[in-house]
Write an enzyme that holds these catalytic residues in place. Structure first.
Site, PDB file in Angstrom:
ATOM      1  N   GLY A 187     -32.623  44.321 -24.094  1.00 44.50           N
ATOM      2  CA  GLY A 187     -31.151  44.379 -24.190  1.00 44.50           C
ATOM      3  C   GLY A 187     -30.503  44.957 -24.261  1.00 44.50           C
ATOM      4  O   GLY A 187     -30.845  46.526 -23.269  1.00 44.50           O
ATOM      5  N   GLN A 236     -24.444  51.514 -23.688  1.00 45.02           N
ATOM      6  CA  GLN A 236     -25.165  52.288 -22.849  1.00 45.02           C
ATOM      7  C   GLN A 236     -24.301  51.875 -21.314  1.00 45.02           C
ATOM      8  O   GLN A 236     -25.141  52.867 -20.087  1.00 45.02           O
ATOM      9  CB  GLN A 236     -26.819  51.181 -22.620  1.00 45.02           C
ATOM     10  CG  GLN A 236     -26.974  51.466 -24.244  1.00 45.02           C
ATOM     11  CD  GLN A 236     -28.363  50.811 -23.968  1.00 45.02           C
ATOM     12  OE1 GLN A 236     -28.708  49.728 -24.322  1.00 45.02           O
ATOM     13  NE2 GLN A 236     -29.739  51.159 -23.785  1.00 45.02           N
ATOM     14  N   CYS A 269     -36.270  52.240 -24.681  1.00 45.03           N
ATOM     15  CA  CYS A 269     -35.288  51.810 -24.604  1.00 45.03           C
ATOM     16  C   CYS A 269     -34.775  52.357 -22.914  1.00 45.03           C
ATOM     17  O   CYS A 269     -35.447  53.573 -21.965  1.00 45.03           O
ATOM     18  CB  CYS A 269     -33.970  52.872 -24.974  1.00 45.03           C
ATOM     19  SG  CYS A 269     -32.073  52.870 -25.349  1.00 45.03           S
ATOM     20  N   HIS A 276     -31.452  46.797 -32.972  1.00 42.80           N
ATOM     21  CA  HIS A 276     -31.631  48.792 -31.902  1.00 42.80           C
ATOM     22  C   HIS A 276     -30.098  47.934 -31.132  1.00 42.80           C
ATOM     23  O   HIS A 276     -29.919  49.683 -30.964  1.00 42.80           O
ATOM     24  CB  HIS A 276     -32.701  48.272 -31.051  1.00 42.80           C
ATOM     25  CG  HIS A 276     -33.260  48.891 -29.864  1.00 42.80           C
ATOM     26  ND1 HIS A 276     -33.675  50.570 -29.819  1.00 42.80           N
ATOM     27  CD2 HIS A 276     -31.737  49.576 -28.482  1.00 42.80           C
ATOM     28  CE1 HIS A 276     -33.872  51.146 -28.245  1.00 42.80           C
ATOM     29  NE2 HIS A 276     -32.274  49.977 -27.743  1.00 42.80           N
ATOM     30  N   GLU A 277     -29.898  46.931 -30.386  1.00 41.13           N
ATOM     31  CA  GLU A 277     -28.857  47.633 -29.609  1.00 41.13           C
ATOM     32  C   GLU A 277     -27.152  47.157 -30.519  1.00 41.13           C
ATOM     33  O   GLU A 277     -26.562  48.158 -30.649  1.00 41.13           O
ATOM     34  CB  GLU A 277     -28.342  45.493 -28.776  1.00 41.13           C
ATOM     35  CG  GLU A 277     -29.641  45.174 -28.264  1.00 41.13           C
ATOM     36  CD  GLU A 277     -29.760  46.204 -27.208  1.00 41.13           C
ATOM     37  OE1 GLU A 277     -28.481  47.610 -26.796  1.00 41.13           O
ATOM     38  OE2 GLU A 277     -30.565  46.748 -27.149  1.00 41.13           O
ATOM     39  N   HIS A 320     -27.179  51.175 -31.930  1.00 40.90           N
ATOM     40  CA  HIS A 320     -26.380  51.158 -29.764  1.00 40.90           C
ATOM     41  C   HIS A 320     -24.780  51.961 -29.828  1.00 40.90           C
ATOM     42  O   HIS A 320     -23.569  52.731 -29.486  1.00 40.90           O
ATOM     43  CB  HIS A 320     -26.552  51.221 -27.876  1.00 40.90           C
ATOM     44  CG  HIS A 320     -27.519  51.602 -28.325  1.00 40.90           C
ATOM     45  ND1 HIS A 320     -28.278  52.510 -27.613  1.00 40.90           N
ATOM     46  CD2 HIS A 320     -29.022  50.400 -27.333  1.00 40.90           C
ATOM     47  CE1 HIS A 320     -28.939  52.786 -27.376  1.00 40.90           C
ATOM     48  NE2 HIS A 320     -29.508  51.266 -27.120  1.00 40.90           N
TER      49      HIS A 320
HETATM   50 ZN    ZN Z   1     -31.575  51.063 -26.200  1.00 38.76          ZN
END
Ligand code: ZN
Length: 187
Positions: A46, A51, A94, A136-137, A140
Site C-alpha cells: 500500500g 508518502q 510502513c 493504515h493508508e 497517512h
Molecule cells: Zn505506511
C-alpha cells in the site's frame, strides 16, 4: 510512468493533512500509476500520496497473500463509512518507517467509499489484511503513521533510530563523494 522517492519519518510532510481531489483527471491517473509502480518497486502492499510528497487524498493498494489477493486498487478520496466494533491486530510496517514493525489494533472489518481510477464512486467491504491496510493508508492522508498508534516510548525509540540511520547515510554520502571522484580520475 516514473518512480517517486518515498519520504521517511520523521519528515514533516508525513504529518500534514492531505486535501481532497476535485476530480479524477489525467494528472491524478498519472499520480496513481506512478504510485503503484513506486509501491511495487519498494516493494510494498500500500502507498499513500503524502508518502511521495503529494498532499492529495489518493492511495493505492495491491495485496497478494495466500488468503487475500486484491489486484491493484486505486482509491481517490477514500473514507471509512462503516467499521466493526470488533478489532483485529496485525503486525504493521510502513515504507516511510523502514525496518520497524509493531502490532496495531484496528476495526477488523470496514467499508471504504472512494472514487476509482475512472472517477466512479464505489463501496468496498474489507476484512483481514485489506481492512488493516486500507485504514493504515487513509491514516497517512490525515498525517497519522502506524507508530502514532503505539506507546510514545516505543515510537520515540523508533524515530531516534530512523534519525540516526539517516545521519549515518548522509555522512557516508559525504565521505563517499571525494572517494568516487578519485576513482574516476585516471591516474
Ligand atoms: Zn505506511
Amino acid at each position: 510512468m516514473a518512480l517517486k522517492t518515498i519520504l521517511t519519518a520523521p519528515d514533516p510532510r508525513l504529518k500534514k493533512k492531505s486535501l481532497p481531489v476535485a476530480a479524477v483527471t489525467d494528472e491524478v491517473r498519472q499520480l496513481l500509476d506512478d504510485m503503484l509502480e513506486t509501491m511495487y518497486a519498494a516493494p510494498g502492499i500500500g502507498l499513500a500520496a503524502p508518502q511521495v510528497g503529494e498532499l492529495k487524498r489518493v492511495i493505492v493498494l495491491d495485496i497478494d497473500r495466500e488468503d487475500t489477493k486484491t489486484g491493484p486498487l486505486f482509491m481517490v478520496n477514500p473514507e471509512i463509512v462503516e467499521a466493526s466494533d470488533e478489532d483485529a491486530t496485525y503486525e504493521e510496517g510502513c515504507l516511510s518507517v523502514p525496518e520497524h514493525y509493531s502490532d496495531v489494533a484496528r476495526p477488523a472489518r470496514v467499508t471504504v467509499r472512494y472514487l476509482d481510477r475512472d472517477g466512479v464512486q464505489r463501496d468496498l467491504a474489507c476484512e483481514g489484511l485489506l481492512a488493516t491496510c486500507v485504514q493504515h493508508e487513509i491514516d497517512h492522508l490525515d498525517g497519522v503513521l502506524f507508530i502514532d498508534h503505539i506507546s510514545s516510548l516505543k515510537r520515540n525509540m523508533i524515530l531516534r533510530k530512523l534519525l540516526k540511520a539517516r545521519k549515518e547515510a548522509e555522512r557516508d554520502d559525504a565521505d563517499g563523494k571525494p572517494a568516487k571522484v578519485k576513482e574516476v580520475v585516471p591516474a
